[in-house]
Design a protein around this motif. Structure first.
Motif, short mmCIF file in Angstrom:
data_model
loop_
_atom_site.label_atom_id
_atom_site.label_comp_id
_atom_site.label_asym_id
_atom_site.label_seq_id
_atom_site.Cartn_x
_atom_site.Cartn_y
_atom_site.Cartn_z
N MET A 189 -79.01 69.89 28.31
CA MET A 189 -79.82 68.60 28.49
C MET A 189 -79.92 67.95 29.73
O MET A 189 -78.83 67.75 30.23
CB MET A 189 -79.35 67.79 27.28
N ARG A 190 -81.03 67.71 30.22
CA ARG A 190 -81.15 66.70 31.46
C ARG A 190 -81.20 65.40 30.89
O ARG A 190 -81.59 64.89 30.01
CB ARG A 190 -82.56 67.26 31.99
N PHE A 191 -80.76 64.57 31.90
CA PHE A 191 -80.96 63.09 31.79
C PHE A 191 -82.13 62.44 31.55
O PHE A 191 -82.36 61.58 30.55
CB PHE A 191 -80.33 62.23 33.23
N ARG A 192 -83.27 63.24 32.11
CA ARG A 192 -84.52 62.58 31.55
C ARG A 192 -84.96 62.85 30.11
O ARG A 192 -85.80 62.10 29.25
CB ARG A 192 -85.69 63.30 32.42
N ASP A 193 -84.22 63.74 29.47
CA ASP A 193 -84.37 64.13 27.91
C ASP A 193 -83.45 63.10 27.04
O ASP A 193 -83.55 63.29 25.65
CB ASP A 193 -83.72 65.57 27.77
N ALA A 194 -82.64 62.34 27.48
CA ALA A 194 -82.00 61.29 26.71
C ALA A 194 -82.64 60.43 26.01
O ALA A 194 -83.62 60.03 26.46
CB ALA A 194 -80.84 60.57 27.45
N PRO A 195 -82.40 60.24 24.67
CA PRO A 195 -83.19 59.35 24.05
C PRO A 195 -83.32 57.98 24.26
O PRO A 195 -84.18 57.09 24.16
CB PRO A 195 -82.54 59.37 22.47
N GLU A 196 -82.04 57.64 25.01
CA GLU A 196 -82.14 56.22 25.52
C GLU A 196 -81.79 56.25 27.04
O GLU A 196 -80.97 57.28 27.53
CB GLU A 196 -81.02 55.24 24.74
N ALA A 197 -82.19 55.42 27.85
CA ALA A 197 -82.04 55.43 29.30
C ALA A 197 -80.46 55.07 29.36
O ALA A 197 -79.82 54.22 28.75
CB ALA A 197 -82.73 54.29 30.06
N PRO A 198 -79.64 55.56 30.35
CA PRO A 198 -78.26 55.12 30.64
C PRO A 198 -78.16 53.77 31.16
O PRO A 198 -79.22 53.13 31.81
CB PRO A 198 -77.72 56.04 31.54
N PRO A 199 -77.11 53.02 31.05
CA PRO A 199 -76.77 52.03 31.62
C PRO A 199 -77.35 51.46 33.16
O PRO A 199 -77.07 52.61 33.92
CB PRO A 199 -75.42 51.42 31.25
N PRO A 200 -77.80 50.65 33.72
CA PRO A 200 -78.11 50.49 34.90
C PRO A 200 -77.13 50.64 35.83
O PRO A 200 -76.01 50.28 35.67
CB PRO A 200 -78.63 49.11 35.19
N GLY A 201 -77.20 51.41 36.97
CA GLY A 201 -76.33 52.00 37.92
C GLY A 201 -75.29 52.94 37.49
O GLY A 201 -74.71 53.36 38.42
#
Length: 137
Positions: A32-44
């Protein structure tokens, strides 16, 4: 209970998986790639340009499953204090996988007969992962 290795490759997971496919016959079971996450990770938490990087993966080497990620930073120190132990059935197989894993890495103890195995050796692969290869014959 089950303990599994979770290896952080700091931006090189996909390259590492391809290497392990060739070196030890790894078989990818999830990616699974970061772009496929259902929610964006916390800033930074993740660099902005890491959408194509691997957020989570798992692959099998023999009967063992290893999990891996590019992690959340690209400047982490190398691996220390842990080794992946690869048990094989024959000296020929030990030599094959040892040499494949050592390609681009550093041999710390060449394969040799020991009191506990007909072939045992240690190395750090090109990603800095420490391996112990042991023949159980």
């Amino acid at each position: 209970m089950n303990v599994q290795a979770y290896v952080m490759f700091n931006g090189r997971t996909e390259e590492a998986i391809e290497f392990y496919k060739k070196a030890v016959g790894a078989e990818v079971t999830a990616l699974m790639r970061f772009r496929d996450a259902p929610e964006a990770p916390p800033p930074g938490m993740v660099p902005e340009n890491w959408g194509d990087k691997v957020m989570h993966s798992s692959f099998k080497i023999g009967d063992a499953e290893v999990m891996a990620s590019d992690g959340c930073q690209s400047d982490a120190e190398g691996f220390k204090g842990i080794s992946l132990a690869l048990s094989v059935k024959s000296p020929d197989e030990a030599e094959r996988v040892f040499n494949a894993l050592a390609e681009g890495g550093e041999v710390t103890m060449p394969l040799a007969k020991t009191f506990f195995s007909s072939n045992f050796g240690t190395l750090a692969d090109r990603f800095g992962v420490s391996w112990m290869v042991v023949t159980h014959d």
